[in-house]
Design an enzyme around this catalytic site. Sequence first.
Site, mmCIF file in Angstrom:
data_model
loop_
_atom_site.group_PDB
_atom_site.id
_atom_site.type_symbol
_atom_site.label_atom_id
_atom_site.label_comp_id
_atom_site.label_asym_id
_atom_site.label_seq_id
_atom_site.Cartn_x
_atom_site.Cartn_y
_atom_site.Cartn_z
ATOM 1 N N LYS A 19 0.832 -1.210 0.000
ATOM 2 C CA LYS A 19 0.000 0.000 0.000
ATOM 3 C C LYS A 19 0.867 1.260 0.000
ATOM 4 O O LYS A 19 0.639 2.190 -0.766
ATOM 5 C CB LYS A 19 -0.939 0.021 1.216
ATOM 6 C CG LYS A 19 -1.886 -1.148 1.283
ATOM 7 C CD LYS A 19 -2.836 -1.041 2.465
ATOM 8 C CE LYS A 19 -2.174 -1.180 3.829
ATOM 9 N NZ LYS A 19 -1.591 -2.518 4.086
ATOM 10 N N ARG A 127 12.091 -4.789 5.737
ATOM 11 C CA ARG A 127 11.629 -3.408 5.544
ATOM 12 C C ARG A 127 12.339 -2.424 6.469
ATOM 13 O O ARG A 127 12.575 -2.683 7.629
ATOM 14 C CB ARG A 127 10.119 -3.312 5.797
ATOM 15 C CG ARG A 127 9.635 -1.862 5.814
ATOM 16 C CD ARG A 127 8.159 -1.741 5.625
ATOM 17 N NE ARG A 127 7.381 -2.331 6.699
ATOM 18 C CZ ARG A 127 6.060 -2.393 6.679
ATOM 19 N NH1 ARG A 127 5.384 -1.908 5.639
ATOM 20 N NH2 ARG A 127 5.421 -2.947 7.679
HETATM 21 P P1 G5P Z 1 -0.118 0.255 8.852
HETATM 22 O O1 G5P Z 1 1.088 1.082 8.954
HETATM 23 O O2 G5P Z 1 -1.225 0.682 7.972
HETATM 24 P P2 G5P Z 1 -0.215 -2.320 7.542
HETATM 25 O O3 G5P Z 1 0.052 -3.546 8.327
HETATM 26 O O4 G5P Z 1 -1.584 -2.175 7.025
HETATM 27 O O5 G5P Z 1 0.372 -1.198 8.463
HETATM 28 P P3 G5P Z 1 2.083 -1.995 6.075
HETATM 29 O O6 G5P Z 1 2.802 -2.965 6.946
HETATM 30 O O7 G5P Z 1 2.387 -0.552 6.178
HETATM 31 O O8 G5P Z 1 0.558 -2.206 6.221
HETATM 32 P P4 G5P Z 1 2.044 -1.815 3.185
HETATM 33 O O9 G5P Z 1 2.013 -0.345 3.295
HETATM 34 O O10 G5P Z 1 0.880 -2.489 2.529
HETATM 35 O O11 G5P Z 1 2.290 -2.514 4.576
HETATM 36 O O12 G5P Z 1 3.327 -2.304 2.431
HETATM 37 P P5 G5P Z 1 4.687 -1.519 2.028
HETATM 38 O O13 G5P Z 1 5.292 -0.863 3.211
HETATM 39 O O14 G5P Z 1 4.448 -0.725 0.793
HETATM 40 O O15 G5P Z 1 5.583 -2.786 1.595
HETATM 41 C C1 G5P Z 1 6.053 -3.686 2.573
HETATM 42 C C2 G5P Z 1 7.539 -4.012 2.309
HETATM 43 O O16 G5P Z 1 7.628 -4.782 1.104
HETATM 44 C C3 G5P Z 1 8.428 -2.779 2.073
HETATM 45 O O17 G5P Z 1 9.708 -3.043 2.608
HETATM 46 C C4 G5P Z 1 8.509 -2.677 0.535
HETATM 47 O O18 G5P Z 1 9.689 -2.039 0.107
HETATM 48 C C5 G5P Z 1 8.492 -4.160 0.166
HETATM 49 N N1 G5P Z 1 7.924 -4.466 -1.149
HETATM 50 C C6 G5P Z 1 6.913 -3.842 -1.824
HETATM 51 N N2 G5P Z 1 6.678 -4.452 -2.998
HETATM 52 C C7 G5P Z 1 7.542 -5.509 -3.074
HETATM 53 C C8 G5P Z 1 7.781 -6.526 -4.046
HETATM 54 O O19 G5P Z 1 7.142 -6.595 -5.104
HETATM 55 N N3 G5P Z 1 8.742 -7.434 -3.740
HETATM 56 C C9 G5P Z 1 9.464 -7.383 -2.596
HETATM 57 N N4 G5P Z 1 10.380 -8.323 -2.364
HETATM 58 N N5 G5P Z 1 9.276 -6.433 -1.654
HETATM 59 C C10 G5P Z 1 8.328 -5.524 -1.882
HETATM 60 O O20 G5P Z 1 -0.714 0.016 10.287
HETATM 61 C C11 G5P Z 1 0.099 -0.367 11.351
HETATM 62 C C12 G5P Z 1 -0.726 -0.553 12.595
HETATM 63 O O21 G5P Z 1 -1.367 0.667 12.934
HETATM 64 C C13 G5P Z 1 -2.673 0.428 13.455
HETATM 65 C C14 G5P Z 1 -2.803 -1.079 13.562
HETATM 66 O O22 G5P Z 1 -2.365 -1.469 14.835
HETATM 67 C C15 G5P Z 1 -1.851 -1.570 12.483
HETATM 68 O O23 G5P Z 1 -1.397 -2.892 12.708
HETATM 69 N N6 G5P Z 1 -3.652 0.994 12.526
HETATM 70 C C16 G5P Z 1 -4.994 0.943 12.698
HETATM 71 N N7 G5P Z 1 -5.744 0.399 13.681
HETATM 72 C C17 G5P Z 1 -7.079 0.494 13.549
HETATM 73 N N8 G5P Z 1 -7.691 1.071 12.498
HETATM 74 C C18 G5P Z 1 -6.964 1.627 11.486
HETATM 75 N N9 G5P Z 1 -7.595 2.194 10.433
HETATM 76 C C19 G5P Z 1 -5.545 1.581 11.561
HETATM 77 N N10 G5P Z 1 -4.559 2.021 10.766
HETATM 78 C C20 G5P Z 1 -3.417 1.645 11.362
HETATM 79 MG MG MG Z 2 2.067 1.075 4.927
#
Ligand code: G5P
Ligand code: MG
Length: 221
Positions: A19, A127
């Site tokens: 995302k 990451r």
């Molecule tokens: P967050 O911060 O919203 P998540 O768990 O939804 O956290 P996250 O972990 O931020 O989502 P993302 O944004 O979907 O993941 O993914 P990203 O960061 O872009 O990519 C992940 C990794 O993979 C990076 O290192 C990237 O470089 C790599 N990558 C990307 N594409 C590829 C690929 O093709 N290949 C490879 N090898 N690597 C790749 O929320 C965190 C916490 O906040 C709270 C909750 O506790 C949550 O757990 N929270 C909420 N709680 C309640 N309601 C809400 N609305 C909330 N929002 C947040």
């Molecule tokens: Mg994120």
Amino acid sequence: MGSRMLFRAVIMGPPGSGKGTISERIVKLFALQHLSSGDLLRVNIQKKTEIGLVAKSYIDQGQLVPDDVITKLILQELNNMGSNHWLLDGFPRTVPQAKALDNVQQIDTVIDLNVPFETIRDRLTARWIHSSSGRVYNTEFNPPKVKGIDDLTGEPLIQREDDKPETVTKRLKAYEALTRPVLEYYRDKGVLKTFSGTETNKIWPHVQAFLLTKLPDVRKE
Ligand code: G5P
Ligand code: MG
């Protein structure tokens, strides 16, 4: 800016689905303002605000922050948003959150990144993030130019407390139980667009083409 007055989008997908990575690419091409609930919570944790202190205990456990806390925070931010065109990342994440958002704003498009859980786990241990901007790196997929340093500011990168394998498992469970129903909610409204795959570089061209059909006049020069 063209004739379109408003564009309100949400990007969804399990933890680590890309995302943040795809949002960075979207805002480079389109004049949308990106708001990530996770980034916002992490800034609050860093500044030790009241919300930050509450949120930290949930986030570190891989649990969702209570609906009322996050909903109030995000709706407040949306009110202060300088742009009419925005992209929400990480909110809404439960059906009550989606309903609360509907009460104040109509969502035009939901981009759903459908990436298998097996693909996700390894990504998160590799990451690194720049916490104040939310810029995301990965030691394999998109490493910073200098190890441990943000490309733009030169500031140090950090690893997220909730990217430990056991916490990732809990986050994936929370996604299944509480967030997957939100996809159904938006599918019923006819605004859900799902992109499936295991690689961001393969998913991205489809997202880009889709957005070009949706908002050609919001494209940056
Ligand atoms: P967050 O911060 O919203 P998540 O768990 O939804 O956290 P996250 O972990 O931020 O989502 P993302 O944004 O979907 O993941 O993914 P990203 O960061 O872009 O990519 C992940 C990794 O993979 C990076 O290192 C990237 O470089 C790599 N990558 C990307 N594409 C590829 C690929 O093709 N290949 C490879 N090898 N690597 C790749 O929320 C965190 C916490 O906040 C709270 C909750 O506790 C949550 O757990 N929270 C909420 N709680 C309640 N309601 C809400 N609305 C909330 N929002 C947040
Ligand atoms: Mg994120």
